[in-house]
Scaffold this motif. Structure first.
Motif, PDB file in Angstrom:
ATOM      1  N   ALA A   1      -7.374  14.171 -17.284  1.00  0.00           N
ATOM      2  CA  ALA A   1      -6.106  13.928 -16.597  1.00  0.00           C
ATOM      3  C   ALA A   1      -6.347  13.742 -15.097  1.00  0.00           C
ATOM      4  N   PRO A   2      -5.593  12.844 -14.469  1.00  0.00           N
ATOM      5  CA  PRO A   2      -5.716  12.669 -13.012  1.00  0.00           C
ATOM      6  C   PRO A   2      -5.402  13.967 -12.274  1.00  0.00           C
ATOM      7  N   LEU A   3      -6.034  14.132 -11.139  1.00  0.00           N
ATOM      8  CA  LEU A   3      -5.790  15.299 -10.293  1.00  0.00           C
ATOM      9  C   LEU A   3      -5.083  14.846  -9.026  1.00  0.00           C
ATOM     10  N   PRO A   4      -4.306  15.724  -8.421  1.00  0.00           N
ATOM     11  CA  PRO A   4      -3.657  15.329  -7.160  1.00  0.00           C
ATOM     12  C   PRO A   4      -4.706  15.082  -6.077  1.00  0.00           C
ATOM     13  N   SER A   5      -4.471  14.045  -5.301  1.00  0.00           N
ATOM     14  CA  SER A   5      -5.366  13.796  -4.163  1.00  0.00           C
ATOM     15  C   SER A   5      -5.192  14.903  -3.133  1.00  0.00           C
ATOM     16  N   LEU A   6      -6.181  15.061  -2.279  1.00  0.00           N
ATOM     17  CA  LEU A   6      -6.068  16.041  -1.201  1.00  0.00           C
ATOM     18  C   LEU A   6      -4.932  15.652  -0.259  1.00  0.00           C
ATOM     19  N   LYS A   7      -4.716  14.345  -0.098  1.00  0.00           N
ATOM     20  CA  LYS A   7      -3.615  13.873   0.751  1.00  0.00           C
ATOM     21  C   LYS A   7      -2.284  14.396   0.238  1.00  0.00           C
ATOM     22  N   ARG A   8      -2.144  14.456  -1.097  1.00  0.00           N
ATOM     23  CA  ARG A   8      -0.899  14.980  -1.645  1.00  0.00           C
ATOM     24  C   ARG A   8      -0.794  16.487  -1.392  1.00  0.00           C
ATOM     25  N   LEU A   9      -1.925  17.170  -1.499  1.00  0.00           N
ATOM     26  CA  LEU A   9      -1.903  18.620  -1.304  1.00  0.00           C
ATOM     27  C   LEU A   9      -1.692  19.002   0.160  1.00  0.00           C
TER      28      LEU A   9
ATOM     29  N   ALA B   1     -11.895  -6.427  -5.423  1.00  0.00           N
ATOM     30  CA  ALA B   1     -13.259  -6.946  -5.341  1.00  0.00           C
ATOM     31  C   ALA B   1     -13.795  -6.679  -3.940  1.00  0.00           C
ATOM     32  N   PRO B   2     -15.106  -6.436  -3.828  1.00  0.00           N
ATOM     33  CA  PRO B   2     -15.683  -6.165  -2.507  1.00  0.00           C
ATOM     34  C   PRO B   2     -15.742  -7.386  -1.591  1.00  0.00           C
ATOM     35  N   GLY B   3     -15.763  -8.590  -2.199  1.00  0.00           N
ATOM     36  CA  GLY B   3     -16.047  -9.801  -1.423  1.00  0.00           C
ATOM     37  C   GLY B   3     -15.024 -10.141  -0.363  1.00  0.00           C
ATOM     38  N   VAL B   4     -13.842  -9.510  -0.403  1.00  0.00           N
ATOM     39  CA  VAL B   4     -12.870  -9.736   0.664  1.00  0.00           C
ATOM     40  C   VAL B   4     -12.977  -8.692   1.772  1.00  0.00           C
ATOM     41  N   ARG B   5     -13.779  -7.646   1.564  1.00  0.00           N
ATOM     42  CA  ARG B   5     -13.952  -6.568   2.566  1.00  0.00           C
ATOM     43  C   ARG B   5     -12.608  -6.056   3.052  1.00  0.00           C
ATOM     44  N   LEU B   6     -11.891  -5.382   2.184  1.00  0.00           N
ATOM     45  CA  LEU B   6     -10.611  -4.806   2.583  1.00  0.00           C
ATOM     46  C   LEU B   6     -10.460  -3.387   2.049  1.00  0.00           C
ATOM     47  N   GLY B   7      -9.834  -2.579   2.854  1.00  0.00           N
ATOM     48  CA  GLY B   7      -9.533  -1.216   2.479  1.00  0.00           C
ATOM     49  C   GLY B   7      -8.390  -0.732   3.348  1.00  0.00           C
ATOM     50  N   TRP B   8      -8.134   0.564   3.330  1.00  0.00           N
ATOM     51  CA  TRP B   8      -7.117   1.068   4.237  1.00  0.00           C
ATOM     52  C   TRP B   8      -7.363   2.530   4.570  1.00  0.00           C
ATOM     53  N   VAL B   9      -6.706   2.946   5.638  1.00  0.00           N
ATOM     54  CA  VAL B   9      -6.699   4.358   5.995  1.00  0.00           C
ATOM     55  C   VAL B   9      -5.243   4.762   6.159  1.00  0.00           C
ATOM     56  N   ALA B  10      -4.910   5.941   5.629  1.00  0.00           N
ATOM     57  CA  ALA B  10      -3.557   6.493   5.769  1.00  0.00           C
ATOM     58  C   ALA B  10      -3.671   7.806   6.528  1.00  0.00           C
ATOM     59  N   ALA B  11      -2.943   7.899   7.631  1.00  0.00           N
ATOM     60  CA  ALA B  11      -2.994   9.101   8.478  1.00  0.00           C
ATOM     61  C   ALA B  11      -1.694   9.154   9.269  1.00  0.00           C
ATOM     62  N   GLY B  12      -1.562  10.155  10.109  1.00  0.00           N
ATOM     63  CA  GLY B  12      -0.372  10.259  10.939  1.00  0.00           C
ATOM     64  C   GLY B  12      -0.243   9.047  11.858  1.00  0.00           C
ATOM     65  N   PRO B  13       0.996   8.744  12.280  1.00  0.00           N
ATOM     66  CA  PRO B  13       1.207   7.520  13.069  1.00  0.00           C
ATOM     67  C   PRO B  13       0.444   7.505  14.395  1.00  0.00           C
TER      68      PRO B  13
ATOM     69  N   ILE C   1       0.842  -1.201   0.000  1.00  0.00           N
ATOM     70  CA  ILE C   1       0.000   0.000   0.000  1.00  0.00           C
ATOM     71  C   ILE C   1       0.880   1.254   0.000  1.00  0.00           C
ATOM     72  N   ALA C   2       1.924   1.240   0.825  1.00  0.00           N
ATOM     73  CA  ALA C   2       2.823   2.409   0.862  1.00  0.00           C
ATOM     74  C   ALA C   2       3.428   2.653  -0.524  1.00  0.00           C
ATOM     75  N   GLU C   3       3.808   1.562  -1.203  1.00  0.00           N
ATOM     76  CA  GLU C   3       4.355   1.727  -2.561  1.00  0.00           C
ATOM     77  C   GLU C   3       3.326   2.316  -3.512  1.00  0.00           C
ATOM     78  N   GLN C   4       2.088   1.837  -3.412  1.00  0.00           N
ATOM     79  CA  GLN C   4       1.055   2.378  -4.311  1.00  0.00           C
ATOM     80  C   GLN C   4       0.786   3.846  -4.018  1.00  0.00           C
ATOM     81  N   MET C   5       0.774   4.191  -2.740  1.00  0.00           N
ATOM     82  CA  MET C   5       0.522   5.584  -2.374  1.00  0.00           C
ATOM     83  C   MET C   5       1.622   6.476  -2.970  1.00  0.00           C
ATOM     84  N   ARG C   6       2.828   5.927  -3.038  1.00  0.00           N
ATOM     85  CA  ARG C   6       3.916   6.693  -3.641  1.00  0.00           C
ATOM     86  C   ARG C   6       3.739   6.751  -5.161  1.00  0.00           C
ATOM     87  N   ASP C   7       3.449   5.593  -5.777  1.00  0.00           N
ATOM     88  CA  ASP C   7       3.348   5.554  -7.235  1.00  0.00           C
ATOM     89  C   ASP C   7       2.107   6.270  -7.757  1.00  0.00           C
TER      90      ASP C   7
END
Lengths: 403, 403
Positions: free
Chosen positions: B224-232, B248-260, B84-90
């Motif tokens: 064109a893609p726009l910068p996410s608010l997280k980037r701003l 896919a929704p059937g695994v019920r997975l997501g994430w939250v990125a915030a300060g430690p 996930i950290a890699e994707q957030m960077r890419d």
């Protein structure tokens, strides 16, 4: 920008998180590979029927993959709810319609949904002293006022419950009583039949719904099964069970059985937690369960855990007799130690991990009333049978060095 | 015993459940097989890479089955958090440590954990008008005071936000602003770059954290893609994403990125919801993702959804032009209809289902302020491309019969 400014304001409930934070930090230490850990309550992966799980997964993905990977109904996969209703009839002799069952993301989600539906800040809930620490955390998250009822070797004490209920009075009775009647986490003790009847009668009299956590009840190593509280009092008991101990925790599935109106409300709560539990997991568990997998797994798991329990009890007897006392669980995962008077279990645990490479869970987080320093929870479910003697030997060294 | 006595007392928050209850009841009707449904926001199962999911599942169960089926860390499977950290960077050019990421049981669980950590009864939260109905439900579960900010074709209006913030003042600013900047549910509109900057500046100025829901952002069909608010605004944005639209929704997975620190608190909240997200699901998603599965799925899904969107827009143009207005989404799953003035979308929906066998979601549940009768949400993601023309034809009949 100033990072300090962005320390978001936290809700008041987070002020009650210090116990969970401390437990989390200690549990992280117990995962060091050189530590023999009696801490975590994980099932033994050797009890999982991996080949059959894989067959079920293959069957589900190859025949119903598109549905299994999509959203499912919030109340759960209908065929699984039917299977659960059948088990409730076969295991507990409780008759339920599928609309009295909600599939949840493990037993803890079931409890958190019940808390969401029933509790406001300040609501009174009753728990055992000791009680399951994650349940206490759920009630703290709800900002409930948690009152403790003494537990002894026969389970929760009805006299203590009666005194508490009389003291509270009938005007605003507690919102719920939370109980693990069989092989309680953490104490391993089982509520006997006489007490089951008395507690149900008291709660019916005072109008207090019981939340019955059935997590370990299928894993009985000796003695005759007892009727669940749900069977004794179908209208007043909210019954929670988990697939974590009869299938595996990794799918995060459980269920709650209650009246249809409450189940309907719990399903609305669930729209605000995860919308539905894993569709894939539910279909895999249903395929596995409907082919007898769960029955077979329980049959296979019982002797595995019984051997570990017996080994732990034998080593306690051999190495610690006269120095500490312990419970003799008829099932489940836990033995509860009463340490010598004046012990500080949190301090002992730190020494145990650092100086003796052995871990347990200190007694304190299992009490809502600040007690527990003279207790420790030992779990025998996960560690290897061949490590038990050495683990108890290290515990013996910890106790020898005490004071 | 008297069953009536055992209608348990419900918490006050359940008084806010009437909207969710009504939506649930209507959605159940839309599932009749003869109904062409623009209602549910489900992904097209044709976009799932079933064979590769099965390969990953096989690999995980046959090599790490015991671990995959057991409990895992509350914060999530470490390798998945690294991915996930890699994707957030890419994807977003946002640099994160794994301890700034918490794996959740879908995007909704992420939001509910944020609500648990930040909100008390009476806390003010800001949302778009319209906004995602399940998010509104989460905030109602928290008994928050929900204030609405107007959304137009360029997204949330900064002027309206500024007016609201000025009115509230700086003493006790809102606890959070919830936003879906890209291809918003329900309106399909995207917050443009100028507004992203202004909204971030306003929230930074007033000290209001933004909860950015990124659910649909990877599914862009044009522009064109726009910068996410997280980037701003990395410090002030709590970023939520889900695997439901990129896997896919059937695994019920997501994430939250915030300060430690906040992630640490959210993880403690999660001990009180489901302890950990599905270990099996996390390992399967990680295996699939680390072999390029998610990139490939996104590449394959975009043209599928683009074709459906184009078909829906063409049919709206052909059949409903001049009678209703609609948004033109650059991505995501939704087109938002503005019905003729004086419409009652809830009444229309009932007629649509019963008399014309077509379904949508009425506009009302997407507004926290009681508006929405002149709007309807059409989802083009799940229904078959070949049903779109007939579905719009039925919508046309519904509108023709109106009044």
């Amino acid at each position: 920008m100033d990072k300090e400014k962005w320390a978001v304001r936290l809700a008041r409930r987070t002020e009650g998180f210090h116990v969970a934070r401390a437990v989390t930090q200690v549990l992280a230490l117990t995962e060091r590979p050189d530590v023999i850990s009696f801490a975590g309550g994980l099932p033994d992966p050797g009890t999982f029927l991996l080949d059959r799980v894989e067959e079920s997964t293959h069957r589900v993905l190859s025949t119903r993959g598109g549905e299994a990977l999509n959203y499912g109904p919030t109340r759960g996969y209908l065929h699984l709810r039917h299977w659960i209703a059948e088990q409730m009839r076969d295991w507990e002799r409780v008759e339920l319609d599928p609309d009295e069952i909600l599939v949840t993301s493990g037993g803890i989600e079931a409890l958190s949904l019940v808390a969401m539906a029933l509790l406001e800040p300040g609501s009174t809930v009753l728990v055992g002293a000791p009680s399951y620490l994650a349940a206490l955390h759920v009630f703290r998250c709800s900002q409930a006022e948690i009152l403790s009822v003494e537990v002894d070797s026969r389970g929760m004490k009805p006299d203590a419950l009666q005194d508490l209920l009389e003291g509270i009075g009938r005007g605003d009775p507690p919102r719920l009583l939370y109980l693990i009647p069989s092989f309680q986490n953490p104490s391993g003790v089982t509520l006997d039949l006489e007490r089951r009847r008395r507690i149900v009668a008291l709660c019916a009299d005072y109008g207090v719904p019981i939340v019955e956590d059935h997590a370990y009840a299928n894993l009985r190593y000796q003695g005759a099964p007892l009727p669940s509280l749900k069977r004794l009092w179908p209208e007043g008991v909210i019954f929670i069970h988990t697939f974590s101990k009869i299938f595996a925790p990794g799918v995060r599935l459980g269920w709650v059985a209650a009246g249809p109106d409450l189940v309907s409300t719990l399903a609305l709560c669930k729209i605000g937690t995860d919308q539905c539990s894993s569709t894939l997991g539910q279909r895999v568990v249903h395929d596995f369960a409907s082919r007898g997998g769960i029955d077979e797994q329980i049959r296979r798991a019982i002797p595995v855990y019984r051997r570990k329990r017996d080994a732990l009890l034998a080593e306690l007897n051999r190495q610690l007799s006269g120095r500490v006392e312990w419970t003799v669980p008829e099932g489940g995962f836990y033995v509860w130690l009463r340490l010598p008077p004046g012990s500080n279990s949190e301090q002992l645990l730190r020494e145990a991990i650092e100086a003796h490479r052995v871990a347990f869970v200190a007694g304190t987080p299992f009490f809502a009333d600040g007690r527990g320093q003279e207790f420790a929870r030992l779990s025998f479910s996960f560690l290897r049978e061949e490590d038990i003697a050495e683990g108890v030997s290290r515990l013996s060294s910890v106790l020898a060095n005490q004071g």
